[in-house]
Structures are given as C-alpha cells and as structure tokens.
Design an enzyme around this catalytic site. Structure first.
Site, mmCIF file in Angstrom:
data_model
loop_
_atom_site.group_PDB
_atom_site.id
_atom_site.type_symbol
_atom_site.label_atom_id
_atom_site.label_comp_id
_atom_site.label_asym_id
_atom_site.label_seq_id
_atom_site.Cartn_x
_atom_site.Cartn_y
_atom_site.Cartn_z
ATOM 1 N N LEU A 44 -2.054 -0.273 4.943
ATOM 2 C CA LEU A 44 -2.385 0.504 3.752
ATOM 3 C C LEU A 44 -3.837 0.156 3.462
ATOM 4 O O LEU A 44 -4.197 -1.028 3.470
ATOM 5 C CB LEU A 44 -1.504 0.111 2.566
ATOM 6 N N ASP A 45 -4.678 1.163 3.233
ATOM 7 C CA ASP A 45 -6.084 0.847 3.028
ATOM 8 C C ASP A 45 -6.290 0.100 1.708
ATOM 9 O O ASP A 45 -5.370 -0.040 0.897
ATOM 10 C CB ASP A 45 -6.962 2.099 3.154
ATOM 11 N N HIS A 46 -7.495 -0.385 1.523
ATOM 12 C CA HIS A 46 -7.881 -1.200 0.371
ATOM 13 C C HIS A 46 -7.431 -0.592 -0.955
ATOM 14 O O HIS A 46 -6.938 -1.286 -1.843
ATOM 15 C CB HIS A 46 -9.408 -1.358 0.420
ATOM 16 N N SER A 48 -5.014 1.707 -1.427
ATOM 17 C CA SER A 48 -3.619 2.141 -1.461
ATOM 18 C C SER A 48 -2.706 0.973 -1.807
ATOM 19 O O SER A 48 -3.048 -0.185 -1.604
ATOM 20 C CB SER A 48 -3.216 2.750 -0.125
#
Length: 194
Positions: A44-46, A48
C-alpha cells in the site's frame, strides 16, 4: 513454520521494513516487534491505508499477490461519483503503467450509500467547503502501481482517501490504524474468495 499477520497500515507509513537511503519515512517495523524475515505481501503506498498481510514465507507472498485473490478497496473520491463513472470503472479503464498505456481488467465497483466508519486519518482530507465527496468500493485481482488511484482519476473522480478492506476472505473488520493481529497457522495458505 511461517508466521503470518494482518495489520491496519496507517496513513504515512511505507509498506517495508528496510529503510531507504536518505528517506526518513515511517516503516512497518515501528508498529510491532516482528520476527526476522518478515515481509509485506504486496504494498500500500505511503498515502494509502488499511489491510496489509505480512508473512515469513515467500511462497505465500507469491500466491496472495496472484490475480486469483481479490483485493477490495473503499475509496473516497472528489465529487459525487455517478453511475456512468462506476460502470466505466467496472468495465476497465485506460491508465498509464511505466510510461505505457494499460487497460485495467474488468472488476467489481459500486457506490457506497453511506460513508464507511473509519477512524480519522490524522491528516485532514480537505475542507468540506470545497465540494462534495463520495465513497466507492473497487475490487480488483491485479495490482499495478497506484492502480486504484489512476482508475478513479481516469473517470474524473480523483482519489482523496484509499483504504484496503479485504484480501480474499480476510477482512480489515474493526481494526484500528497500527493494530497488528497474528493470524492462525496456515491462514494464508488456503486464502479463499469470500
């Protein structure tokens, strides 16, 4: 024997355990005392949040990341998303992946009639005076870089907040940001669709 966990990845954390040179970002290892060899299954990106699975077994990681295992996201978008935009999401839209045009696979998408009851994010999404927002559920099997964000932007409703709520039959439930739960032995080996 593999050790598996589910966590609620908070906003502002990277989905990794090893710091990158010259980057001072928060890492998953700060949330708990994990066993040696632990890895995140997918990312999950930063910006999210939500459900992230961890394992000490690389083969399990490969299996869960496959297209056979659905991942469901609740996405807060800018504007009141309409039926046409939701239908386009479900059919598949054209996004950019590594500089190339890519058409996403058909997926499940529907508008949530009531906003989900997530804990506050910590950083304000935006002021309500700037117009309405709405929530949509998007369930995909594939997982291109920032795919869901690119999908909602492609139909004219940029993502404001993204929370993964399900991977296969494992749900976020009522976990709190930063919470870590150890899963039963072999829980990820037989990950099923709900």
């Amino acid at each position: 024997m593999a050790q598996d966990y589910k966590i609620f990845k908070p906003f502002g954390y990277l989905s990794q355990f090893v710091p990158e040179v010259r980057k001072r970002k928060k890492l998953l290892g700060e949330l708990a005392n994990f066993p040696k060899g632990i890895m995140a299954i997918g990312r999950l990106d930063h910006d999210s949040e939500g459900l992230l699975l961890l394992t000490t077994n690389g083969m399990t990681s490969h299996q869960v990341r496959s297209k056979q295992v659905d991942k469901e996201y609740y996405v807060q978008v800018d504007g009141d998303i309409d039926k046409q935009a939701v239908a386009k999401l479900a059919e598949g839209v054209e996004i950019g992946v590594k500089g190339e045009k890519y058409r996403t696979l058909p997926c499940q998408a529907f508008k949530l009639e009531t906003p989900p009851n997530f804990p506050p994010r910590g950083k304000q999404i935006r002021d309500e005076r700037h117009g309405p927002t709405s929530w949509v559920s998007i369930t995909i099997g594939e997982g291109k870089n920032r795919q869901v964000r690119k999908m909602t932007a492609a139909v004219g409703f940029p993502t404001l907040r993204l929370v993964r709520v399900r991977i296969g039959d494992i749900h976020l439930d009522d976990m709190q940001p930063g919470e870590v739960i150890e899963l039963a032995s072999e829980a990820l080996d037989n990950l099923k669709q709900p």
